[in-house]
Design a protein around this motif. Structure first.
Motif: not given
Length: 361
Positions: A244-249, A261-263, A268-273
């Motif tokens: 998921e993080t690779v796709r976001a990057l 924006g989606e990325g 942000e989601d993985v960093l917040r988690r």
């Protein structure tokens, strides 16, 4: 407990023996490698002579794959009144003992949650377990006397007893120890073929992430072979997060503003988690985590510098809660980060400046 037999004189076994000797327990040492037992004895961890009769407690500090066989042999020979092991997995050895048909009333599985990157008796220290959790996994069959002997062992080692189910323990250590070790090793493996110019830029962050990757691979093969399922399950979840993080990057690379924006949202989601998980890590002495203020001090890499800083902090009446050292690349200097209670940070900063220390804002 007056007498004990430690079978396996590596880091954990020898450290336990040193702690017991310091509390007046007569400790006998045994190992499949007699030279290693002699080394432990020379360090003051006991004697490598066989006990004349049954000891109060036998402590098996063998690799997980061999724990059940070593325990079964010791129990059939009647070398002790009670038996514990200190392996990092608990469910597997217990089931192997059941299969071997030994009486489990005199046995309790344990696991001291402490260690070092180095192995062997020369790495041992009598205070290795001080203040650390020591898991006990009694069953309905465990004799009360044996449980009390195990608790006495934990007390002599100045550890903190924690009672858990064996399989729950194995899932827990997969999460907090076994899986992180593999992730650390995978990150460190990226450095093996990296350009020297890149490696020279390593700072405290990469040192923190890769520190445990320095451990003995043979020891970790034994550990992971005894707990592969829970570790694989966790790594499957980590792999999904990585995908998921690779796709976001990749989305952040897009020329499309919506995709970028989606990325950003995904990162942000993985960093917040990550933030949410990190704050659950216990703080000092196992208490709830606390936020400290950092006072950063520039020092020369010379003998006595840290001692002077701690002494000056003591004169100012400030307790140092934690400390980190970041070494400057290519220079004989470093940055000492002193973590203190927020209300004491201004006091410490003023006191250190008054004594000539360079404070980095």
């Amino acid at each position: 407990m007056r007498t004990a037999l430690v079978i396996g004189t590596g880091l954990i076994g020898t450290s336990a023996a040193l702690a017991l000797v310091s509390r007046g327990v007569q400790v006998h040492l045994a190992d499949h490698d007699p030279e290693q037992a002699r080394t432990a004895a020379a360090l003051g961890a006991g004697t490598d002579e066989e006990p004349e009769g049954p000891v109060d407690l036998a402590i098996v500090a063998a690799p997980p794959a061999h724990v059940a066989a070593v325990l079964a042999d010791a129990m059939r020979r009647g070398v002790a009144r009670g038996y514990v092991d200190v392996a990092s997995v608990k469910g597997g050895p217990r089931r192997e003992l059941e299969t071997l048909g030994v009486d489990l009333a005199s046995y309790i599985g344990t696991h001291p949650m402490s260690g070092r990157e180095k192995s062997g008796p020369l790495a041992a220290t009598g205070d290795l377990f001080e203040g650390r959790p020591w898991v006990l996994t009694p069953t309905r069959d465990t004799d009360t006397e044996v449980l009390n002997l195990a608790l006495e062992l934990v007390s002599h080692c100045r550890a903190v007893p924690v009672v858990m189910d064996a399989d729950a323990h194995d899932r827990a250590v997969a999460l907090v120890s076994h899986m992180p070790h593999l992730v650390s090793s995978m990150v460190a493996a990226r450095l093996e073929s990296a350009e020297e110019a890149a490696v020279r830029l390593c700072g405290q962050g990469i040192r923190d992430v890769t520190r445990i990757a320095a451990s003995d691979p043979r020891m970790w093969i034994d550990i992971l072979s005894a707990n592969p399922g829970p570790v694989a399950d966790l790594l499957t979840d980590v792999a999904a997060d990585i995908e998921e993080t690779v796709r976001a990057l990749r989305s952040l690379q897009s020329s499309d503003e919506a995709k970028r924006g989606e990325g950003a949202v995904g990162i942000e989601d993985v960093l917040r988690r990550g933030n949410a998980g990190q704050v659950r890590v216990p703080g000092k002495h196992g208490s709830a985590p606390r936020t400290y203020e950092i006072v950063a001090v520039l020092i020369d890499d010379q003998p006595g510098q840290l001692a002077r800083i701690f002494a000056d902090a003591g004169r100012a009446g400030v307790n140092i809660e934690d400390v980190r050292i970041e070494h400057a690349t290519g220079q004989q200097a470093g940055l000492v980060q002193l973590m203190v209670e927020p209300q004491t940070a201004p006091v410490l900063t003023a006191a250190l400046r008054e004594r000539g220390w360079a404070i980095r804002q």
